[in-house]
Design a protein around this motif. Structure first.
Motif, mmCIF file in Angstrom:
data_model
loop_
_atom_site.group_PDB
_atom_site.id
_atom_site.type_symbol
_atom_site.label_atom_id
_atom_site.label_comp_id
_atom_site.label_asym_id
_atom_site.label_seq_id
_atom_site.Cartn_x
_atom_site.Cartn_y
_atom_site.Cartn_z
ATOM 1 N N ALA A 23 8.528 -62.578 -66.969
ATOM 2 C CA ALA A 23 8.834 -61.596 -68.015
ATOM 3 C C ALA A 23 9.790 -62.183 -69.042
ATOM 4 O O ALA A 23 9.670 -61.914 -70.242
ATOM 5 C CB ALA A 23 9.426 -60.330 -67.400
ATOM 6 N N GLN A 24 10.718 -63.011 -68.587
ATOM 7 C CA GLN A 24 11.652 -63.659 -69.512
ATOM 8 C C GLN A 24 10.907 -64.589 -70.462
ATOM 9 O O GLN A 24 11.207 -64.651 -71.654
ATOM 10 C CB GLN A 24 12.712 -64.432 -68.732
ATOM 11 C CG GLN A 24 13.784 -65.018 -69.619
ATOM 12 C CD GLN A 24 14.879 -65.706 -68.809
ATOM 13 O OE1 GLN A 24 14.716 -65.996 -67.638
ATOM 14 N NE2 GLN A 24 16.000 -65.951 -69.445
ATOM 15 N N ASN A 25 9.897 -65.289 -69.958
ATOM 16 C CA ASN A 25 9.090 -66.162 -70.811
ATOM 17 C C ASN A 25 8.331 -65.357 -71.861
ATOM 18 O O ASN A 25 8.178 -65.791 -73.002
ATOM 19 C CB ASN A 25 8.107 -66.982 -69.975
ATOM 20 C CG ASN A 25 8.795 -67.929 -69.034
ATOM 21 O OD1 ASN A 25 9.993 -68.166 -69.139
ATOM 22 N ND2 ASN A 25 8.049 -68.467 -68.099
ATOM 23 N N VAL A 26 7.845 -64.176 -71.464
ATOM 24 C CA VAL A 26 7.156 -63.300 -72.411
ATOM 25 C C VAL A 26 8.124 -62.910 -73.530
ATOM 26 O O VAL A 26 7.774 -62.956 -74.712
ATOM 27 C CB VAL A 26 6.591 -62.043 -71.705
ATOM 28 C CG1 VAL A 26 6.060 -61.040 -72.720
ATOM 29 C CG2 VAL A 26 5.507 -62.429 -70.714
ATOM 30 N N GLY A 27 9.349 -62.560 -73.170
ATOM 31 C CA GLY A 27 10.363 -62.208 -74.162
ATOM 32 C C GLY A 27 10.664 -63.354 -75.107
ATOM 33 O O GLY A 27 10.800 -63.154 -76.316
ATOM 34 N N GLN A 28 10.740 -64.565 -74.574
ATOM 35 C CA GLN A 28 10.994 -65.731 -75.416
ATOM 36 C C GLN A 28 9.834 -65.982 -76.371
ATOM 37 O O GLN A 28 10.043 -66.355 -77.531
ATOM 38 C CB GLN A 28 11.267 -66.948 -74.546
ATOM 39 C CG GLN A 28 12.594 -66.861 -73.823
ATOM 40 C CD GLN A 28 12.786 -67.960 -72.794
ATOM 41 O OE1 GLN A 28 11.885 -68.732 -72.503
ATOM 42 N NE2 GLN A 28 13.974 -68.009 -72.224
ATOM 43 N N ALA A 29 8.614 -65.752 -75.908
ATOM 44 C CA ALA A 29 7.451 -65.896 -76.777
ATOM 45 C C ALA A 29 7.488 -64.850 -77.893
ATOM 46 O O ALA A 29 7.194 -65.155 -79.053
ATOM 47 C CB ALA A 29 6.157 -65.785 -75.973
ATOM 48 N N MET A 30 7.851 -63.626 -77.540
ATOM 49 C CA MET A 30 7.931 -62.563 -78.546
ATOM 50 C C MET A 30 8.987 -62.891 -79.606
ATOM 51 O O MET A 30 8.804 -62.588 -80.780
ATOM 52 C CB MET A 30 8.279 -61.219 -77.897
ATOM 53 C CG MET A 30 7.276 -60.698 -76.934
ATOM 54 S SD MET A 30 5.795 -60.163 -77.782
ATOM 55 C CE MET A 30 4.724 -59.906 -76.389
ATOM 56 N N ALA A 31 10.078 -63.504 -79.195
ATOM 57 C CA ALA A 31 11.149 -63.850 -80.127
ATOM 58 C C ALA A 31 10.700 -64.869 -81.170
ATOM 59 O O ALA A 31 11.298 -64.965 -82.242
ATOM 60 C CB ALA A 31 12.363 -64.390 -79.363
ATOM 61 N N LYS A 32 9.637 -65.596 -80.893
ATOM 62 C CA LYS A 32 9.125 -66.607 -81.824
ATOM 63 C C LYS A 32 8.023 -66.059 -82.731
ATOM 64 O O LYS A 32 7.459 -66.796 -83.518
ATOM 65 C CB LYS A 32 8.618 -67.811 -81.042
ATOM 66 C CG LYS A 32 9.733 -68.526 -80.316
ATOM 67 C CD LYS A 32 9.220 -69.685 -79.499
ATOM 68 C CE LYS A 32 10.387 -70.312 -78.740
ATOM 69 N NZ LYS A 32 9.968 -71.370 -77.862
ATOM 70 N N ASN A 33 7.728 -64.770 -82.635
ATOM 71 C CA ASN A 33 6.686 -64.154 -83.442
ATOM 72 C C ASN A 33 7.080 -64.215 -84.922
ATOM 73 O O ASN A 33 8.047 -63.590 -85.325
ATOM 74 C CB ASN A 33 6.501 -62.698 -82.987
ATOM 75 C CG ASN A 33 5.474 -61.938 -83.795
ATOM 76 O OD1 ASN A 33 4.825 -62.476 -84.676
ATOM 77 N ND2 ASN A 33 5.327 -60.674 -83.485
ATOM 78 N N PRO A 34 6.313 -64.939 -85.743
ATOM 79 C CA PRO A 34 6.670 -65.059 -87.156
ATOM 80 C C PRO A 34 6.281 -63.834 -88.000
ATOM 81 O O PRO A 34 6.723 -63.704 -89.130
ATOM 82 C CB PRO A 34 5.901 -66.292 -87.611
ATOM 83 C CG PRO A 34 4.694 -66.308 -86.734
ATOM 84 C CD PRO A 34 5.163 -65.764 -85.402
ATOM 85 N N LEU A 35 5.457 -62.950 -87.459
ATOM 86 C CA LEU A 35 4.968 -61.793 -88.216
ATOM 87 C C LEU A 35 5.132 -60.500 -87.410
ATOM 88 O O LEU A 35 4.145 -59.851 -87.064
ATOM 89 C CB LEU A 35 3.487 -61.997 -88.579
ATOM 90 C CG LEU A 35 3.156 -63.263 -89.363
ATOM 91 C CD1 LEU A 35 1.665 -63.502 -89.399
ATOM 92 C CD2 LEU A 35 3.733 -63.175 -90.764
ATOM 93 N N PRO A 36 6.360 -60.088 -87.117
ATOM 94 C CA PRO A 36 6.551 -58.934 -86.228
ATOM 95 C C PRO A 36 5.971 -57.623 -86.748
ATOM 96 O O PRO A 36 5.677 -56.734 -85.959
ATOM 97 C CB PRO A 36 8.061 -58.844 -86.052
ATOM 98 C CG PRO A 36 8.627 -59.587 -87.208
ATOM 99 C CD PRO A 36 7.629 -60.641 -87.570
#
Length: 85
Positions: A23-36
């Motif tokens: 789940a932490q990895n999912v959060g880190q991936a979301m943090a890199k979203n360039p187009l939220p």
């Protein structure tokens, strides 16, 4: 994920057949979203339905405002509506 719905980071990890700690990895991936605004990562919540983080401008405050507009987090105050005049 449809408008007005949410999932937790853990639920997404489970859908990916990853262990709960992913789940932490999912959060880190979301943090890199360039187009939220176009890729709705604001609908992904922390465990227990807590807002968690948000890397877009305004941080968690912006995330909560977006969720309130979608009918989630109804206990939060509605954001100010911008005026054209």
């Amino acid at each position: 994920m449809p408008w007005g719905t949410s999932k937790t980071y853990g639920e997404i990890a489970k859908e990916l057949n990853a262990p709960p700690q992913a789940a932490q990895n999912v959060g880190q991936a979301m943090a890199k979203n360039p187009l939220p605004l176009l890729i709705p990562c604001h609908r992904v919540l922390a465990a227990g339905g807590k807002p968690g983080g948000f890397s877009a401008e305004g941080g968690v405050k912006t995330k909560l405002q977006m969720l309130v507009l979608e009918g989630l987090f109804k206990d939060q105050p509605k954001p100010e509506q911008a005026s054209l005049f």
